[in-house]
Design a protein around this motif. Sequence first.
Motif, mmCIF file in Angstrom:
data_model
loop_
_atom_site.group_PDB
_atom_site.id
_atom_site.type_symbol
_atom_site.label_atom_id
_atom_site.label_comp_id
_atom_site.label_asym_id
_atom_site.label_seq_id
_atom_site.Cartn_x
_atom_site.Cartn_y
_atom_site.Cartn_z
ATOM 1 N N GLN A 86 0.859 -1.176 0.000
ATOM 2 C CA GLN A 86 0.000 0.000 0.000
ATOM 3 C C GLN A 86 0.898 1.229 0.000
ATOM 4 O O GLN A 86 1.867 1.318 0.756
ATOM 5 C CB GLN A 86 -0.920 0.003 1.222
ATOM 6 C CG GLN A 86 -1.961 1.095 1.174
ATOM 7 C CD GLN A 86 -2.909 1.020 2.359
ATOM 8 O OE1 GLN A 86 -2.479 0.734 3.475
ATOM 9 N NE2 GLN A 86 -4.175 1.266 2.115
ATOM 10 N N GLU A 87 0.603 2.161 -0.876
ATOM 11 C CA GLU A 87 1.416 3.377 -0.983
ATOM 12 C C GLU A 87 0.962 4.387 0.063
ATOM 13 O O GLU A 87 -0.199 4.395 0.456
ATOM 14 C CB GLU A 87 1.281 3.967 -2.393
ATOM 15 C CG GLU A 87 1.873 3.085 -3.477
ATOM 16 C CD GLU A 87 3.359 2.902 -3.314
ATOM 17 O OE1 GLU A 87 4.046 3.900 -3.068
ATOM 18 O OE2 GLU A 87 3.832 1.764 -3.425
ATOM 19 N N TYR A 115 -6.386 -6.902 -2.786
ATOM 20 C CA TYR A 115 -6.405 -5.439 -2.769
ATOM 21 C C TYR A 115 -6.528 -4.980 -1.321
ATOM 22 O O TYR A 115 -7.241 -5.602 -0.528
ATOM 23 C CB TYR A 115 -7.576 -4.932 -3.610
ATOM 24 C CG TYR A 115 -7.652 -3.443 -3.754
ATOM 25 C CD1 TYR A 115 -6.733 -2.754 -4.534
ATOM 26 C CD2 TYR A 115 -8.643 -2.722 -3.102
ATOM 27 C CE1 TYR A 115 -6.802 -1.385 -4.674
ATOM 28 C CE2 TYR A 115 -8.734 -1.352 -3.240
ATOM 29 C CZ TYR A 115 -7.801 -0.687 -4.023
ATOM 30 O OH TYR A 115 -7.867 0.684 -4.156
ATOM 31 N N SER A 150 -2.475 1.731 -19.419
ATOM 32 C CA SER A 150 -3.393 2.251 -18.397
ATOM 33 C C SER A 150 -4.833 2.124 -18.879
ATOM 34 O O SER A 150 -5.103 2.198 -20.086
ATOM 35 C CB SER A 150 -3.060 3.707 -18.062
ATOM 36 O OG SER A 150 -3.158 4.509 -19.211
ATOM 37 N N SER A 164 -2.597 1.314 -13.778
ATOM 38 C CA SER A 164 -1.428 1.787 -14.529
ATOM 39 C C SER A 164 -0.337 0.725 -14.431
ATOM 40 O O SER A 164 0.156 0.429 -13.342
ATOM 41 C CB SER A 164 -0.925 3.121 -13.971
ATOM 42 O OG SER A 164 0.231 3.524 -14.657
ATOM 43 N N THR A 175 5.355 -3.175 -13.003
ATOM 44 C CA THR A 175 4.806 -2.607 -11.773
ATOM 45 C C THR A 175 3.388 -2.139 -12.072
ATOM 46 O O THR A 175 3.178 -1.339 -12.985
ATOM 47 C CB THR A 175 5.656 -1.418 -11.292
ATOM 48 O OG1 THR A 175 6.991 -1.863 -11.082
ATOM 49 C CG2 THR A 175 5.114 -0.848 -10.002
ATOM 50 N N THR A 177 -0.015 -0.290 -10.596
ATOM 51 C CA THR A 177 -0.546 0.587 -9.553
ATOM 52 C C THR A 177 -2.045 0.718 -9.771
ATOM 53 O O THR A 177 -2.492 1.040 -10.878
ATOM 54 C CB THR A 177 0.113 1.974 -9.608
ATOM 55 O OG1 THR A 177 1.528 1.823 -9.517
ATOM 56 C CG2 THR A 177 -0.380 2.857 -8.466
ATOM 57 N N ALA A 179 -5.164 2.865 -8.500
ATOM 58 C CA ALA A 179 -5.514 4.090 -7.779
ATOM 59 C C ALA A 179 -7.032 4.216 -7.706
ATOM 60 O O ALA A 179 -7.739 3.899 -8.657
ATOM 61 C CB ALA A 179 -4.918 5.303 -8.489
ATOM 62 N N ASP A 185 -3.336 4.323 -2.895
ATOM 63 C CA ASP A 185 -2.885 3.514 -4.031
ATOM 64 C C ASP A 185 -2.276 2.205 -3.539
ATOM 65 O O ASP A 185 -1.658 2.146 -2.476
ATOM 66 C CB ASP A 185 -1.829 4.259 -4.854
ATOM 67 C CG ASP A 185 -2.406 5.495 -5.528
ATOM 68 O OD1 ASP A 185 -3.634 5.716 -5.442
ATOM 69 O OD2 ASP A 185 -1.620 6.236 -6.146
ATOM 70 N N GLN A 187 0.280 -0.901 -4.911
ATOM 71 C CA GLN A 187 1.257 -1.182 -5.957
ATOM 72 C C GLN A 187 1.702 -2.642 -5.896
ATOM 73 O O GLN A 187 1.951 -3.179 -4.820
ATOM 74 C CB GLN A 187 2.469 -0.274 -5.809
ATOM 75 C CG GLN A 187 3.422 -0.346 -6.982
ATOM 76 C CD GLN A 187 4.516 0.692 -6.858
ATOM 77 O OE1 GLN A 187 5.332 0.606 -5.946
ATOM 78 N NE2 GLN A 187 4.510 1.660 -7.750
ATOM 79 N N TYR A 188 1.793 -3.252 -7.081
ATOM 80 C CA TYR A 188 2.207 -4.650 -7.217
ATOM 81 C C TYR A 188 3.474 -4.704 -8.074
ATOM 82 O O TYR A 188 3.581 -3.982 -9.065
ATOM 83 C CB TYR A 188 1.122 -5.467 -7.926
ATOM 84 C CG TYR A 188 -0.238 -5.403 -7.299
ATOM 85 C CD1 TYR A 188 -0.680 -6.405 -6.449
ATOM 86 C CD2 TYR A 188 -1.095 -4.338 -7.557
ATOM 87 C CE1 TYR A 188 -1.946 -6.348 -5.876
ATOM 88 C CE2 TYR A 188 -2.345 -4.270 -6.990
ATOM 89 C CZ TYR A 188 -2.774 -5.273 -6.147
ATOM 90 O OH TYR A 188 -4.015 -5.215 -5.582
ATOM 91 N N ASN A 189 4.395 -5.565 -7.722
ATOM 92 C CA ASN A 189 5.566 -5.841 -8.556
ATOM 93 C C ASN A 189 5.460 -7.270 -9.043
ATOM 94 O O ASN A 189 5.055 -8.150 -8.279
ATOM 95 C CB ASN A 189 6.876 -5.641 -7.776
ATOM 96 C CG ASN A 189 7.125 -4.191 -7.488
ATOM 97 O OD1 ASN A 189 7.077 -3.355 -8.381
ATOM 98 N ND2 ASN A 189 7.382 -3.864 -6.236
#
Length: 196
Positions: A86-87, A115, A150, A164, A175, A177, A179, A185, A187-189
């Motif tokens: 989580q950002e 999520y 996106s 995105s 990566t 993201t 939002a 946001d 984020q996944y790698n």
Amino acid sequence: MKRKIFTIVALTLAIVTTAIVVHSEEQKESKTAAATATQKPVNDTREQRHKAREQRRAERLAAYERFVDSIVLSRNFKFLPSSVQQEPAGPTRMLYNPNYELAVWDTEVDVCLPYIKGVTPPYYFVLLNYTLPSVSKYITEQTRDGWNVSFSTSLFSATDYNFSLDIYSSSGSATLTIASTWYPDVQYNGSIISIN
């Protein structure tokens, strides 16, 4: 008389010794020259093999970049996440479930991702598990390192989610993201593969 014999024997030994030393030096020089002559082709062959391996690696890397570019442009790929965060500074959690993915093909998108929801702590995990027959604002842009894909969707709720995906052509890593207006946001790698 004994002195003359002794002197002759000493001179003879000196001459023989000098001849042996000179002969052995000549043999060493010829062996060194032969070794050097045979060593140059071995070094040249080794250098040629090294250059050939470098060229094959460069060709394989270029072919892989073309492959990643082609699956992104054909809209026929899966994103497989390996971590989620989580950002802006949430803890990174590793994902080991092989069923988590974001699949894009043609106009459809399949989402099966964990999520993180919540406006304030404690945050909690939910599963985004949707098949989206269409998404809005689907854009594919080429970047310096690869691609940015996106799109937006409501995920059948009252709010929009903006996806995105930054794809790196040289490594196949990506990566993602997600939002939302209501939540921080996420984020996944992970990596990109083609859909078979």
